[in-house]
Design a protein around this motif. Structure first.
Motif, PDB file in Angstrom:
ATOM      1  N   ASP A   1       0.763   1.677   9.977  1.00 38.59           N
ATOM      2  CA  ASP A   1       0.526   0.668  11.023  1.00 38.59           C
ATOM      3  C   ASP A   1       0.005   1.323  12.360  1.00 38.59           C
ATOM      4  O   ASP A   1      -1.043   0.785  12.915  1.00 38.59           O
ATOM      5  CB  ASP A   1       1.794  -0.109  11.057  1.00 38.59           C
ATOM      6  CG  ASP A   1       1.933  -1.386  10.246  1.00 38.59           C
ATOM      7  OD1 ASP A   1       1.013  -1.483   9.566  1.00 38.59           O
ATOM      8  OD2 ASP A   1       3.147  -1.787  10.086  1.00 38.59           O
TER       9      ASP A   1
ATOM     10  N   TRP B   1      -3.492   2.048  11.932  1.00 37.39           N
ATOM     11  CA  TRP B   1      -4.257   0.967  11.737  1.00 37.39           C
ATOM     12  C   TRP B   1      -4.754   0.559  13.161  1.00 37.39           C
ATOM     13  O   TRP B   1      -5.595   0.010  13.547  1.00 37.39           O
ATOM     14  CB  TRP B   1      -3.557  -0.037  10.905  1.00 37.39           C
ATOM     15  CG  TRP B   1      -3.932  -1.553  10.715  1.00 37.39           C
ATOM     16  CD1 TRP B   1      -3.761  -2.590  11.604  1.00 37.39           C
ATOM     17  CD2 TRP B   1      -5.209  -1.697   9.873  1.00 37.39           C
ATOM     18  NE1 TRP B   1      -4.506  -3.635  11.105  1.00 37.39           N
ATOM     19  CE2 TRP B   1      -5.484  -3.197   9.966  1.00 37.39           C
ATOM     20  CE3 TRP B   1      -5.882  -1.062   9.099  1.00 37.39           C
ATOM     21  CZ2 TRP B   1      -6.255  -4.008   9.326  1.00 37.39           C
ATOM     22  CZ3 TRP B   1      -6.996  -1.576   8.242  1.00 37.39           C
ATOM     23  CH2 TRP B   1      -7.099  -2.920   8.364  1.00 37.39           C
TER      24      TRP B   1
ATOM     25  N   SER C   1       4.098   4.335   3.449  1.00 40.66           N
ATOM     26  CA  SER C   1       4.792   3.113   4.100  1.00 40.66           C
ATOM     27  C   SER C   1       4.024   2.329   5.038  1.00 40.66           C
ATOM     28  O   SER C   1       3.172   2.904   5.473  1.00 40.66           O
ATOM     29  CB  SER C   1       6.084   3.377   4.253  1.00 40.66           C
ATOM     30  OG  SER C   1       6.162   4.176   5.709  1.00 40.66           O
ATOM     31  N   ASP C   2       4.229   0.819   5.112  1.00 46.32           N
ATOM     32  CA  ASP C   2       3.700   0.349   6.285  1.00 46.32           C
ATOM     33  C   ASP C   2       3.921   1.092   7.539  1.00 46.32           C
ATOM     34  O   ASP C   2       2.989   1.034   8.423  1.00 46.32           O
ATOM     35  CB  ASP C   2       4.049  -1.023   6.184  1.00 46.32           C
ATOM     36  CG  ASP C   2       3.455  -1.864   5.194  1.00 46.32           C
ATOM     37  OD1 ASP C   2       2.413  -1.546   4.723  1.00 46.32           O
ATOM     38  OD2 ASP C   2       3.882  -3.130   4.711  1.00 46.32           O
ATOM     39  N   GLU C   3       4.894   1.487   7.734  1.00 47.17           N
ATOM     40  CA  GLU C   3       5.479   2.118   8.833  1.00 47.17           C
ATOM     41  C   GLU C   3       4.679   3.399   9.339  1.00 47.17           C
ATOM     42  O   GLU C   3       4.372   3.739  10.641  1.00 47.17           O
ATOM     43  CB  GLU C   3       6.908   2.582   9.078  1.00 47.17           C
ATOM     44  CG  GLU C   3       7.942   1.143   9.176  1.00 47.17           C
ATOM     45  CD  GLU C   3       7.890   0.737   7.726  1.00 47.17           C
ATOM     46  OE1 GLU C   3       7.817   1.167   6.366  1.00 47.17           O
ATOM     47  OE2 GLU C   3       8.447  -0.597   7.766  1.00 47.17           O
TER      48      GLU C   3
ATOM     49  N   ARG D   1      -6.748  -1.442   2.552  1.00 41.94           N
ATOM     50  CA  ARG D   1      -6.496  -2.540   3.775  1.00 41.94           C
ATOM     51  C   ARG D   1      -8.022  -3.018   4.121  1.00 41.94           C
ATOM     52  O   ARG D   1      -8.710  -2.071   4.188  1.00 41.94           O
ATOM     53  CB  ARG D   1      -6.048  -2.086   5.029  1.00 41.94           C
ATOM     54  CG  ARG D   1      -4.420  -1.915   4.868  1.00 41.94           C
ATOM     55  CD  ARG D   1      -3.702  -1.909   6.418  1.00 41.94           C
ATOM     56  NE  ARG D   1      -2.027  -1.804   5.909  1.00 41.94           N
ATOM     57  CZ  ARG D   1      -1.461  -1.868   7.083  1.00 41.94           C
ATOM     58  NH1 ARG D   1      -1.815  -1.832   8.353  1.00 41.94           N
ATOM     59  NH2 ARG D   1      -0.120  -1.574   6.890  1.00 41.94           N
TER      60      ARG D   1
ATOM     61  N   VAL E   1      -2.948   3.035  -0.030  1.00 40.88           N
ATOM     62  CA  VAL E   1      -2.769   1.905   0.446  1.00 40.88           C
ATOM     63  C   VAL E   1      -4.201   1.467   0.949  1.00 40.88           C
ATOM     64  O   VAL E   1      -4.972   2.178   1.637  1.00 40.88           O
ATOM     65  CB  VAL E   1      -1.943   2.019   1.889  1.00 40.88           C
ATOM     66  CG1 VAL E   1      -1.664   0.739   2.626  1.00 40.88           C
ATOM     67  CG2 VAL E   1      -0.573   2.339   1.339  1.00 40.88           C
TER      68      VAL E   1
END
Length: 185
Positions: free
Chosen positions: A166, A169, A161-163, A99, A97
């Motif tokens: 995040d 992050w 996953s984003d969960e 970002r 992932v």
């Protein structure tokens, strides 16, 4: 500058080590470099060379519009290299992932402590951090600059996953305050 810095980092990565660039302790040590657009190259906390824009007066003497270069002590790089001591790292078919993050810091802040703060807060899921752009201009305040960072998150056993990403992050963003950084609005 960043293209040449990337070449230097790629050379070091090929030897299995990381290099860091910081503002020079004494800019007069390399009088042929631009006094603000140059730095010392460090590996394992030791100065092993320099990188920077060639001073415009020197570049003009050689009929160059603009020039950037670096010099490193290759023996020092090889000394710190773990080549030959590699261990097996299993390949993962799970994608990373990626970002991007833009933060505003004081003009005097080097990128190295910012990257270190991100690594510290990112934990084991954060596998790579790199600065890919520096912006100075009307969109940031006077005496400030914006650093654009690319962060790569990955685990070996599944697609993140984003969960999952995040909370890490958010921790990274909160940790940037330790180096005087804030999100670029």
């Amino acid at each position: 500058f960043f293209l040449v810095k990337g070449v230097l980092e790629r050379l070091a990565a090929g030897l299995g080590i990381e290099v860091e660039v910081r503002a020079p302790d004494d800019p007069s040590d390399q009088p042929f470099l631009h006094p603000v657009r140059s730095g010392e190259v460090l590996s394992n906390g030791r100065v092993i060379g320099w990188i920077g824009q060639i001073h415009p007066a020197v570049a003009a003497e050689w009929d160059l519009a603009e020039a950037v270069g670096f010099e490193v002590d290759l023996a020092e790089l090889i000394q710190f290299s773990p080549l030959g001591e590699e261990g097996y790292l299993d390949f993962t078919a799970f994608p990373p992932v990626d970002r991007d993050l833009a933060i505003v810091v004081s003009e005097e802040t080097d990128s190295a402590p910012v990257v270190e703060a991100v690594r510290r807060e990112g934990g084991p899921m954060l596998t790579e951090v790199s600065v890919f752009d520096v912006y100075r201009g009307d969109q940031v305040g006077p005496g400030e600059k914006s650093l654009a960072l690319r962060l790569r998150f990955r685990v070996a056993d599944h697609t993140l996953s984003d969960e999952e990403v995040d909370p890490v992050w958010e921790k990274i963003i909160a940790g940037l305050a330790s180096v005087g950084g804030r999100l670029r609005g």
